[in-house]
Design a protein around this motif. Sequence first.
Motif, PDB file in Angstrom:
ATOM      1  N   ASN A  34       0.614  -1.440  -0.084  1.00  0.00           N
ATOM      2  CA  ASN A  34      -0.112  -0.097   0.078  1.00  0.00           C
ATOM      3  C   ASN A  34       1.349   1.496   0.161  1.00  0.00           C
ATOM      4  O   ASN A  34       0.446   2.083  -0.583  1.00  0.00           O
ATOM      5  CB  ASN A  34      -1.149  -0.163   0.759  1.00  0.00           C
ATOM      6  N   GLU A  79       1.177   4.131  -2.704  1.00  0.00           N
ATOM      7  CA  GLU A  79       0.731   5.691  -2.738  1.00  0.00           C
ATOM      8  C   GLU A  79       1.287   6.656  -2.894  1.00  0.00           C
ATOM      9  O   GLU A  79       1.845   8.000  -3.339  1.00  0.00           O
ATOM     10  CB  GLU A  79      -0.072   5.748  -0.866  1.00  0.00           C
ATOM     11  N   ALA A 139       1.258   9.313  -5.618  1.00  0.00           N
ATOM     12  CA  ALA A 139       1.599  10.883  -5.926  1.00  0.00           C
ATOM     13  C   ALA A 139       2.833  11.511  -6.047  1.00  0.00           C
ATOM     14  O   ALA A 139       3.016  12.252  -6.525  1.00  0.00           O
ATOM     15  CB  ALA A 139       2.250  10.854  -3.865  1.00  0.00           C
ATOM     16  N   LEU A 150      -3.247  13.707  -3.594  1.00  0.00           N
ATOM     17  CA  LEU A 150      -4.618  13.082  -3.322  1.00  0.00           C
ATOM     18  C   LEU A 150      -4.963  13.578  -1.623  1.00  0.00           C
ATOM     19  O   LEU A 150      -4.212  13.137  -0.374  1.00  0.00           O
ATOM     20  CB  LEU A 150      -4.538  11.301  -3.472  1.00  0.00           C
ATOM     21  N   PRO A 178      -7.443  12.996   1.887  1.00  0.00           N
ATOM     22  CA  PRO A 178      -7.837  12.028   2.171  1.00  0.00           C
ATOM     23  C   PRO A 178      -8.776  11.009   1.849  1.00  0.00           C
ATOM     24  O   PRO A 178      -8.526   9.912   2.168  1.00  0.00           O
ATOM     25  CB  PRO A 178      -7.571  12.615   4.249  1.00  0.00           C
ATOM     26  N   GLU A 200      -9.804  11.093  -1.249  1.00  0.00           N
ATOM     27  CA  GLU A 200      -9.490   9.571  -2.706  1.00  0.00           C
ATOM     28  C   GLU A 200      -9.381   8.965  -1.973  1.00  0.00           C
ATOM     29  O   GLU A 200      -8.940   7.642  -2.666  1.00  0.00           O
ATOM     30  CB  GLU A 200      -8.913  11.011  -2.961  1.00  0.00           C
ATOM     31  N   LYS A 201      -7.699   9.165  -1.374  1.00  0.00           N
ATOM     32  CA  LYS A 201      -6.900   7.831  -0.382  1.00  0.00           C
ATOM     33  C   LYS A 201      -8.135   6.705   0.141  1.00  0.00           C
ATOM     34  O   LYS A 201      -7.648   5.340  -0.064  1.00  0.00           O
ATOM     35  CB  LYS A 201      -5.768   7.796   0.352  1.00  0.00           C
ATOM     36  N   ARG A 202      -8.468   7.425   0.905  1.00  0.00           N
ATOM     37  CA  ARG A 202      -9.803   5.872   1.189  1.00  0.00           C
ATOM     38  C   ARG A 202     -10.390   5.363   0.412  1.00  0.00           C
ATOM     39  O   ARG A 202     -10.850   4.109  -0.128  1.00  0.00           O
ATOM     40  CB  ARG A 202     -11.351   7.083   2.602  1.00  0.00           C
ATOM     41  N   ARG A 235      -9.787   4.923  -3.342  1.00  0.00           N
ATOM     42  CA  ARG A 235      -8.604   3.953  -3.672  1.00  0.00           C
ATOM     43  C   ARG A 235      -8.240   3.226  -3.464  1.00  0.00           C
ATOM     44  O   ARG A 235      -8.537   2.248  -3.627  1.00  0.00           O
ATOM     45  CB  ARG A 235      -7.235   4.799  -4.109  1.00  0.00           C
ATOM     46  N   LYS A 236      -8.738   3.061  -1.474  1.00  0.00           N
ATOM     47  CA  LYS A 236      -7.767   1.789  -0.755  1.00  0.00           C
ATOM     48  C   LYS A 236      -8.759   0.905  -0.938  1.00  0.00           C
ATOM     49  O   LYS A 236      -9.287  -0.301  -1.065  1.00  0.00           O
ATOM     50  CB  LYS A 236      -7.638   1.451   0.458  1.00  0.00           C
TER      51      LYS A 236
END
Length: 639
Positions: A471, A475, A479, A490, A492, A494-496, A498-499
């Motif tokens: 992960n 990330e 980035a 990204l 937070p 957007e990160k969630r 994608r995850k």
Amino acid sequence: MLKAATLQTYVNLLTRLYLQGAKFPEVAIEDPFPGTAPPFAQRDRGWFPYTPDAVAVSLVSAALRLIEQPAADVIALQTLAQTAYDDALARGISQTKAGFVATDAIAPFVFSTLAGEESPWHEAPVTSSKQVRHLADRIYDACFVVIAYLVGARVSEILGLRAGCIEQHPSGDGSEIFAYLAGKIYKTARGADGEAHRWVAPAPVERAIEVMEQLTARLRAQSQRSELFLVMASTGSVGPAARINLPVVVTIVRRLNDLFAPFIGLPEHEGEPWHLNTHQGRKAFARFIGKRDRTGLHALQAHFGHVTRAMTDRGCVGTDFALDDLIDRHTQEETRAALEEVLTATTLAGKGGRMIAARSQFRGRTRHGDVQAYVRFLMEETDLGVCDWGYCVYRAETAACFGDEKGPNPALRTESTCLSCANFAVTARHRPVWQARRNRNADLLDHPGWIRSAAGLLKRGSPNAIASLANSIMERMIAMARKLSKAPALTPQEKRLRKTDRKLRETLERLVKGLPTHPDLQKRSYRLTIATLAREARVGRNAIYTNHRSVIDELPRASNRKIVPEKLAAWEDKLAQQRALIQVLQIEERRIVTENAVLLKRILETETEVERQKRHNARLITERDRAVKPTLLARSPKS
């Protein structure tokens, strides 16, 4: 006694019948005038070339930019000027002075500053109603370009569009809703009123129609007409005696080249200004849809991907056969050029590329007749998969993306997957893509502190540590890619997202292979539904419905490739296997029934067309018999 003009008409009719013999063998005739030149010769006049990629991408990108916030600004400016003008006329002020009133009303207007830009997209103030009309006309031109290049409609079909022409229809399996542009085809229609037709409409086309509905609302109301692309003969505000009509083709071509191209700063092609016409959008659309390598079309990939998916959907039955033929022709040309490049390239990469390089007898040669003949053979036997970072000489049995007989699996086809695939080949034209990837990886290695922490995670060897490392790598690569493209990092959220998306896709693969981890799913058979996916992934269904439509779109395809275990020990497992097999067969039955319905509709339409052609052929035969029938010429009187 026959006149010379009548005799020439009969000659032309026989010649046309002879020239059409290849298309209609049942009415083919021998050359009526052997050894003589025909009255006319068919030649390629080259009137309608496709727009070069660099010009087309710049043109469409600028049009897409204009139909968003700039269009909203211009519509607000036009409404402000028109309202002030109408109020002044209502107070008894002359039209000339009413124009001054409108100019004063719009003087404070300020245009918006678009995201990522430092100043407004257009200079202020606007000092006349003619400038307002000029800006409105450029938004009009942008909407025309968006529809022509992202739909592929002819100019007559675009000008025939009416207010409220966007329709929503479900896909063949009901998993997705597609927007369509409802209009009419005039060129190939039997009657003057045209034939109803629907074109797949991506989101920008929906926006263009929305903009045109607002932009020409006053013109439609005053003329009591419903066409969207109405224009006014005069400049400035709409007066009480304005002449309103649809533009002619020459007017649109002049506006595109003399006004719109300079307005957006359209780049030159080979040092010369590129001349636009109304048919280039259709040709470029067909070429983009059929392109086998869209590396240079990053700005438009999403739109054409949407259109391609909708056009190949089982629920989409189109009637624009001329456009289908145009797309097929460009697809074949792209496929032929790609195969020639792969066969004659001096250097190839990838597993498939190394195999081709070792066996190709044409390596390093020019594209002569033997190459052309072999390419024609390959086009009949091989499918060249669409891939932006190389060529996929597709074979389902060796596909690393788990594709089927229809082609590669778009959900699993990535650069990393293709690297390990025996079908994959890379030529020199794809070098920039892989060079950019190499640069990103090199940048990743320039962080020694991060690498030491990653090594510590790997040394501990726990699954959670390895997953955390994966992960973290993902990330950081994302980035860096955003940094290279000068895009913001990204958030937070957007990160969630994608995850969660990655988690859902991994879960879907486990369910397809019959390896669920949830206790409830391990004890019984299951169907690949959103509820099952949410339970296995421990994710709420609302989150999937709201933020992960692409995963929902993948569910039907995943159901078709669900694996049923072959070796089962207990009779309970055998029963679960039979139930799972029944579910798979039921899904396949529904798919076949849907396809049969679509095929039946096409058969009925084809039979109708055949009957029409038969009647047309009968008329041609009658005219031919009448033309070749001996005619008694009047005897001239003896002197």
